[in-house]
Design a protein around this motif. Sequence first.
Motif, PDB file in Angstrom:
ATOM      1  N   ARG A   1     -34.120  15.767  78.743  1.00  0.00           N
ATOM      2  CA  ARG A   1     -35.055  15.275  77.731  1.00  0.00           C
ATOM      3  C   ARG A   1     -36.387  14.938  78.386  1.00  0.00           C
ATOM      4  NH1 ARG A   1     -30.381  12.125  76.289  1.00  0.00           N
ATOM      5  NH2 ARG A   1     -29.388  12.907  74.356  1.00  0.00           N
ATOM      6  N   ALA A   2     -37.462  15.284  77.701  1.00  0.00           N
ATOM      7  CA  ALA A   2     -38.802  15.056  78.246  1.00  0.00           C
ATOM      8  C   ALA A   2     -39.750  14.586  77.152  1.00  0.00           C
ATOM      9  CB  ALA A   2     -39.348  16.334  78.872  1.00  0.00           C
ATOM     10  N   THR A   3     -40.806  13.891  77.563  1.00  0.00           N
ATOM     11  CA  THR A   3     -41.941  13.652  76.676  1.00  0.00           C
ATOM     12  C   THR A   3     -43.042  14.642  77.030  1.00  0.00           C
ATOM     13  OG1 THR A   3     -42.835  11.960  78.171  1.00  0.00           O
ATOM     14  CG2 THR A   3     -41.466  11.211  76.322  1.00  0.00           C
ATOM     15  N   VAL A   4     -43.772  15.060  76.017  1.00  0.00           N
ATOM     16  CA  VAL A   4     -44.903  15.982  76.180  1.00  0.00           C
ATOM     17  C   VAL A   4     -46.131  15.278  75.625  1.00  0.00           C
ATOM     18  CG1 VAL A   4     -45.821  18.265  75.667  1.00  0.00           C
ATOM     19  CG2 VAL A   4     -43.346  17.944  75.893  1.00  0.00           C
ATOM     20  N   ARG A   5     -47.065  14.941  76.497  1.00  0.00           N
ATOM     21  CA  ARG A   5     -48.231  14.152  76.098  1.00  0.00           C
ATOM     22  C   ARG A   5     -49.504  14.956  76.305  1.00  0.00           C
ATOM     23  NH1 ARG A   5     -46.562   8.646  75.885  1.00  0.00           N
ATOM     24  NH2 ARG A   5     -44.459   8.360  76.750  1.00  0.00           N
ATOM     25  N   VAL A   6     -50.355  14.971  75.278  1.00  0.00           N
ATOM     26  CA  VAL A   6     -51.592  15.755  75.351  1.00  0.00           C
ATOM     27  C   VAL A   6     -52.732  14.971  74.712  1.00  0.00           C
ATOM     28  CG1 VAL A   6     -50.324  17.924  75.259  1.00  0.00           C
ATOM     29  CG2 VAL A   6     -51.217  16.963  73.154  1.00  0.00           C
TER      30      VAL A   6
ATOM     31  N   ILE B   1     -46.021  16.679  81.062  1.00  0.00           N
ATOM     32  CA  ILE B   1     -44.621  16.886  80.684  1.00  0.00           C
ATOM     33  C   ILE B   1     -43.772  16.185  81.732  1.00  0.00           C
ATOM     34  CG2 ILE B   1     -42.808  18.573  80.229  1.00  0.00           C
ATOM     35  CD1 ILE B   1     -45.035  20.599  79.645  1.00  0.00           C
ATOM     36  N   VAL B   2     -43.060  15.161  81.303  1.00  0.00           N
ATOM     37  CA  VAL B   2     -42.271  14.354  82.241  1.00  0.00           C
ATOM     38  C   VAL B   2     -40.851  14.236  81.708  1.00  0.00           C
ATOM     39  CG1 VAL B   2     -42.025  12.140  83.415  1.00  0.00           C
ATOM     40  CG2 VAL B   2     -44.315  13.065  82.959  1.00  0.00           C
ATOM     41  N   PHE B   3     -39.875  14.656  82.513  1.00  0.00           N
ATOM     42  CA  PHE B   3     -38.459  14.555  82.137  1.00  0.00           C
ATOM     43  C   PHE B   3     -37.942  13.172  82.523  1.00  0.00           C
ATOM     44  CE2 PHE B   3     -39.106  19.052  82.064  1.00  0.00           C
ATOM     45  CZ  PHE B   3     -38.262  19.519  81.061  1.00  0.00           C
ATOM     46  N   GLY B   4     -37.411  12.481  81.531  1.00  0.00           N
ATOM     47  CA  GLY B   4     -36.907  11.136  81.766  1.00  0.00           C
ATOM     48  C   GLY B   4     -35.400  11.041  81.762  1.00  0.00           C
TER      49      GLY B   4
ATOM     50  N   MET C   1     -39.014  16.514  73.714  1.00  0.00           N
ATOM     51  CA  MET C   1     -38.271  17.772  73.786  1.00  0.00           C
ATOM     52  C   MET C   1     -36.898  17.534  74.401  1.00  0.00           C
ATOM     53  SD  MET C   1     -39.224  21.411  75.666  1.00  0.00           S
ATOM     54  CE  MET C   1     -39.255  20.725  77.328  1.00  0.00           C
ATOM     55  N   GLU C   2     -35.873  18.135  73.802  1.00  0.00           N
ATOM     56  CA  GLU C   2     -34.516  18.083  74.337  1.00  0.00           C
ATOM     57  C   GLU C   2     -34.045  19.504  74.588  1.00  0.00           C
ATOM     58  OE1 GLU C   2     -31.400  15.171  72.965  1.00  0.00           O
ATOM     59  OE2 GLU C   2     -30.564  17.022  72.113  1.00  0.00           O
ATOM     60  N   VAL C   3     -33.615  19.768  75.811  1.00  0.00           N
ATOM     61  CA  VAL C   3     -33.158  21.097  76.213  1.00  0.00           C
ATOM     62  C   VAL C   3     -31.654  21.030  76.478  1.00  0.00           C
ATOM     63  CG1 VAL C   3     -33.442  22.992  77.850  1.00  0.00           C
ATOM     64  CG2 VAL C   3     -35.401  21.528  77.288  1.00  0.00           C
ATOM     65  N   ARG C   4     -30.894  21.869  75.781  1.00  0.00           N
ATOM     66  CA  ARG C   4     -29.444  21.923  75.968  1.00  0.00           C
ATOM     67  C   ARG C   4     -29.037  23.301  76.467  1.00  0.00           C
ATOM     68  NH1 ARG C   4     -26.191  17.955  74.085  1.00  0.00           N
ATOM     69  NH2 ARG C   4     -27.182  16.317  72.849  1.00  0.00           N
ATOM     70  N   MET C   5     -28.177  23.321  77.483  1.00  0.00           N
ATOM     71  CA  MET C   5     -27.644  24.560  78.035  1.00  0.00           C
ATOM     72  C   MET C   5     -26.126  24.498  78.040  1.00  0.00           C
ATOM     73  SD  MET C   5     -30.105  25.134  81.344  1.00  0.00           S
ATOM     74  CE  MET C   5     -31.848  25.481  81.168  1.00  0.00           C
ATOM     75  N   SER C   6     -25.497  25.646  77.879  1.00  0.00           N
ATOM     76  CA  SER C   6     -24.041  25.722  77.993  1.00  0.00           C
ATOM     77  C   SER C   6     -23.666  27.045  78.633  1.00  0.00           C
ATOM     78  CB  SER C   6     -23.373  25.592  76.616  1.00  0.00           C
ATOM     79  OG  SER C   6     -23.811  26.622  75.753  1.00  0.00           O
ATOM     80  N   GLY C   7     -22.571  27.063  79.313  1.00  0.00           N
ATOM     81  CA  GLY C   7     -22.154  28.294  79.985  1.00  0.00           C
ATOM     82  C   GLY C   7     -20.809  28.115  80.664  1.00  0.00           C
ATOM     83  N   ARG C   8     -20.417  29.126  81.399  1.00  0.00           N
ATOM     84  CA  ARG C   8     -19.127  29.127  82.076  1.00  0.00           C
ATOM     85  C   ARG C   8     -19.177  28.252  83.320  1.00  0.00           C
ATOM     86  NH1 ARG C   8     -16.096  34.496  84.540  1.00  0.00           N
ATOM     87  NH2 ARG C   8     -14.190  33.436  85.282  1.00  0.00           N
ATOM     88  N   GLY C   9     -18.360  27.232  83.358  1.00  0.00           N
ATOM     89  CA  GLY C   9     -18.295  26.388  84.540  1.00  0.00           C
ATOM     90  C   GLY C   9     -17.312  26.935  85.561  1.00  0.00           C
ATOM     91  N   GLY C  10     -17.096  26.173  86.606  1.00  0.00           N
ATOM     92  CA  GLY C  10     -16.152  26.616  87.621  1.00  0.00           C
ATOM     93  C   GLY C  10     -16.285  25.834  88.907  1.00  0.00           C
TER      94      GLY C  10
END
Length: 396
Positions: free
Chosen positions: A260-265, A239-242, A192-201
């Motif tokens: 980014r994380a791996t999801v193992r089941v 669920i482990v974020f690497g 899984m890849e999680v992307r976020m964007s927003g107003r910096g400062g």
Amino acid sequence: MPTSLPEFLDGWLAAHAGEVIAARRHIHANPRLSRQEHDTANYVAAALAEAGLDPQLIPDGTGLTCDIGTGDRVIAIRADMDALPIHDPKQVPYRSTVEGVCHACGHDAHTAMLIGLGRVLAELDRREGLPGRFRLIFQPSEEQFPSGAPTMIKYGALTDVAAIFAFHCDPQFPAGKIAVRNGPLTAACDVMEVRMSGRGGHTSRPHLTTDLVNAIGRVVVDVPALVNRRLDPRQSVAIVFGAVQAGEAANAIPQEALARATVRVHGHETWDMIPDLVQEVTRSVARASGVECEIDYRRGVPPVVNDRLASAMFAGATAAALGDDAVAEAPMSMGGEDFAYYLEQVPGAMARLGVGRPGEHLDIHQGNFDIDETALGHGIRVMTHTVLAAAANPAF
């Protein structure tokens, strides 16, 4: 099963043990990464041809199959051939000659043993015939996704196959032990890849920004715990974020963040439902931090689920080949293994081959990983008993 098997096999292994070890060392010294196994495949093909066999390379030359014997029903054995992008620090004569590439997972041993098994079966066929047809499957790209098992299946590796078997080296067990397990052996593994964007400062005015560092931190910490609270406690999910990337300066809140994380089941039922649950929880945690996110969820390999009869056959063959004390119980692993693709289509089993050396505590996927090479003979002995028993069993 040929009545002369034990005496013949003892003599063959005694006479050819050095050649099997030499094959393993050659492959170890000349590793090839996933989808680059042309040299290894050619080496294997030459060794099988020298034994009078007829290996068939797949179109891209990175894998091959070889049938031995005759019959409509096939018993298959699989070995994987690729190495890992890991430096080999070992001071041994067979140290990797390719900088930054190393056989740190035992695929060199898997391949050498399958060459040896092919030679044993060929000799048995010449002496007194075989009780059916056997297929050696030398597969590329187990370590990289998309992996090589679907490629081999595409090119007919499972055509007419009634059952399939494989070993995986395990340094947690000493040489001479074979660990067997019925049912789930390894985990499904998604990414899984999680992307976020927003107003910096500026960090002095976080209230005027979208604080992505805080948000991505909450995702990394909270999502694994919250997902597990939504599942039956008897279901194994890891669920482990690497990888986490957000910003560079200490006094600046970034505009983008990535994790980014791996999801193992374990088990197909959990694997079927986990993508929707993980993404739902991830979005919920992100929104609670005032951030929307984009999620790229990619399916990986299925879980390896060993067939009951095939597992019992492995255990029985181990006892016959090495003695009752050689049989151990394999623990479930959260690692992924693309042997699962074969087992989704035909029954079979993977067993853990003990390769641990006295006084050492090594693990796979480390550059200093090495094996007790007496395990190679044990593996050939057990697999010979296993596949001949499977060929004689009408249940397959």
